[in-house]
Design an enzyme around this catalytic site. Structure first.
Site, PDB file in Angstrom:
ATOM      1  CG  ASP A 176      -3.492  -8.564  -5.970  1.00 33.25           C
ATOM      2  OD1 ASP A 176      -4.252  -8.418  -6.937  1.00 33.25           O
ATOM      3  OD2 ASP A 176      -3.178  -7.639  -5.212  1.00 33.25           O
ATOM      4  CG  ASN A 195      -2.768  -0.228   3.717  1.00 35.82           C
ATOM      5  OD1 ASN A 195      -2.540  -0.163   2.511  1.00 35.82           O
ATOM      6  ND2 ASN A 195      -3.059  -1.368   4.324  1.00 35.82           N
ATOM      7  CG  HIS A 212      -2.258  -2.257  -0.115  1.00 32.80           C
ATOM      8  ND1 HIS A 212      -3.315  -2.941   0.460  1.00 32.80           N
ATOM      9  CD2 HIS A 212      -2.777  -1.718  -1.254  1.00 32.80           C
ATOM     10  CE1 HIS A 212      -4.378  -2.824  -0.296  1.00 32.80           C
ATOM     11  NE2 HIS A 212      -4.088  -2.093  -1.333  1.00 32.80           N
ATOM     12  CD  GLU A 260      -2.742  -5.091   3.231  1.00 30.47           C
ATOM     13  OE1 GLU A 260      -2.480  -3.890   3.021  1.00 30.47           O
ATOM     14  OE2 GLU A 260      -3.892  -5.547   3.156  1.00 30.47           O
TER      15      GLU A 260
HETATM   16  P1  PGA Z   1      -8.518   0.916  -5.527  1.00 31.87           P
HETATM   17  O1  PGA Z   1      -7.476  -0.033  -4.804  1.00 31.87           O
HETATM   18  O2  PGA Z   1      -8.004   1.138  -6.905  1.00 31.87           O
HETATM   19  O3  PGA Z   1      -9.817   0.153  -5.511  1.00 31.87           O
HETATM   20  O4  PGA Z   1      -8.559   2.182  -4.738  1.00 31.87           O
HETATM   21  C1  PGA Z   1      -6.114   0.221  -4.949  1.00 31.87           C
HETATM   22  C2  PGA Z   1      -5.340  -0.691  -4.046  1.00 31.87           C
HETATM   23  O5  PGA Z   1      -5.845  -1.049  -2.969  1.00 31.87           O
HETATM   24  O6  PGA Z   1      -4.217  -1.049  -4.411  1.00 31.87           O
END
Ligand code: PGA
Length: 249
Positions: free
Chosen positions: A67, A136, A138, A143
């Site tokens: 992304d 959450n 995702h 999301e």
């Molecule tokens: P993070 O993010 O590795 O910074 O915890 C993971 C994500 O949101 O997919």
């Protein structure tokens, strides 16, 4: 689904690098799906070290990141382009033309999304997709509620995700409200998936994703339907799994 519990973040990163290295050893021109965020930073450091030591040859690989923020040019310090340059691409001999991230500043984002899907297909599909997981649930910027048949598209970021990522921006209101993200279907089409999770902030999402119902409310739960998923987590991230789970080492 194979579940590995690492002693600590360092071991998690090494185990993840072992997986990536094995795929590249088997197929030097492998197509790697890559992720940003805090979690894979140790993996990338490990890949850089192995590449420098001559233990890993990345010269033929192709990469596709999950992304990018909509509206950010590649020069923006918080763009995922810059993140990947800083943590991986500046330090390893992946050829520039084989590095793919959606262009956040594409004049026609919808066309950019279609072109991104087409480029993945033209490369022969993704051999190994690296994923983090949001608090959450995702994956990528898919999301809760993202349809399982979604492909690369423009998505809205939740308030929770924007808050979690605000640390990379000068001011919280600078965090973009949208992104271009591979879809759930795009991710599920990868031949292998490597999900990384570190820290107790991920424990509830990990437990829901691995042991709860498969539901769009927890996007990562869809991985239960994929035939080749390895989850590498530290003890804190595994903390809410039932006792028997996760001892698969
Ligand atoms: P993070 O993010 O590795 O910074 O915890 C993971 C994500 O949101 O997919």
């Amino acid at each position: 689904m194979q579940q590995l519990i690492a002693r600590d973040y360092r071991e998690l990163s090494r185990l993840a690098a072992d997986r990536v290295s094995a795929v590249v050893a088997e197929k030097p021109a492998a197509v790697l799906g890559l992720a940003t965020g805090s979690t894979p930073i140790g993996l990338y450091a490990e890949l850089v070290a192995r590449s420098r030591a001559g233990e890993l040859d990345l010269r033929q690989v192709t990469t596709f990141n999950l992304d990018e923020y909509l509206g950010l040019p590649r020069t923006h310090p918080a763009s995922y382009w810059q993140f990947m340059q800083a943590h991986l691409f500046r330090h390893v001999p992946v050829r520039a033309e084989r590095i793919h991230l959606p262009r956040g500043d594409a004049p026609d984002p919808e066309a950019e999304c279609r072109a991104y899907e087409a480029a993945i297909a033209a490369a022969g599909g993704i051999d190994l997709q690296v994923l983090g997981i949001g608090g959450n649930g995702h994956i990528g910027f898919n999301e809760p509620g993202a349809p399982f048949d979604s492909v690369t598209r423009v998505v809205d970021l939740t308030a929770e995700t924007r808050a979690a990522n605000a640390r990379f921006f000068a001011r919280p209101d600078e965090v973009p409200r949208q992104a271009i993200s591979m879809g759930i279907r795009t991710i599920m089409q990868a031949r292998r998936i490597l999900l990384l999770a570190s820290g107790e902030g991920k424990a509830a999402a990990v437990a829901a994703a691995l042991t709860g119902p498969v539901t769009t409310a927890v996007p990562a739960s869809v991985l239960q339907r994929h035939p080749d998923v390895t989850v590498i987590m530290d003890a804190a991230a595994a903390g809410l799994l039932p006792a028997a789970a996760g001892s698969g080492r």
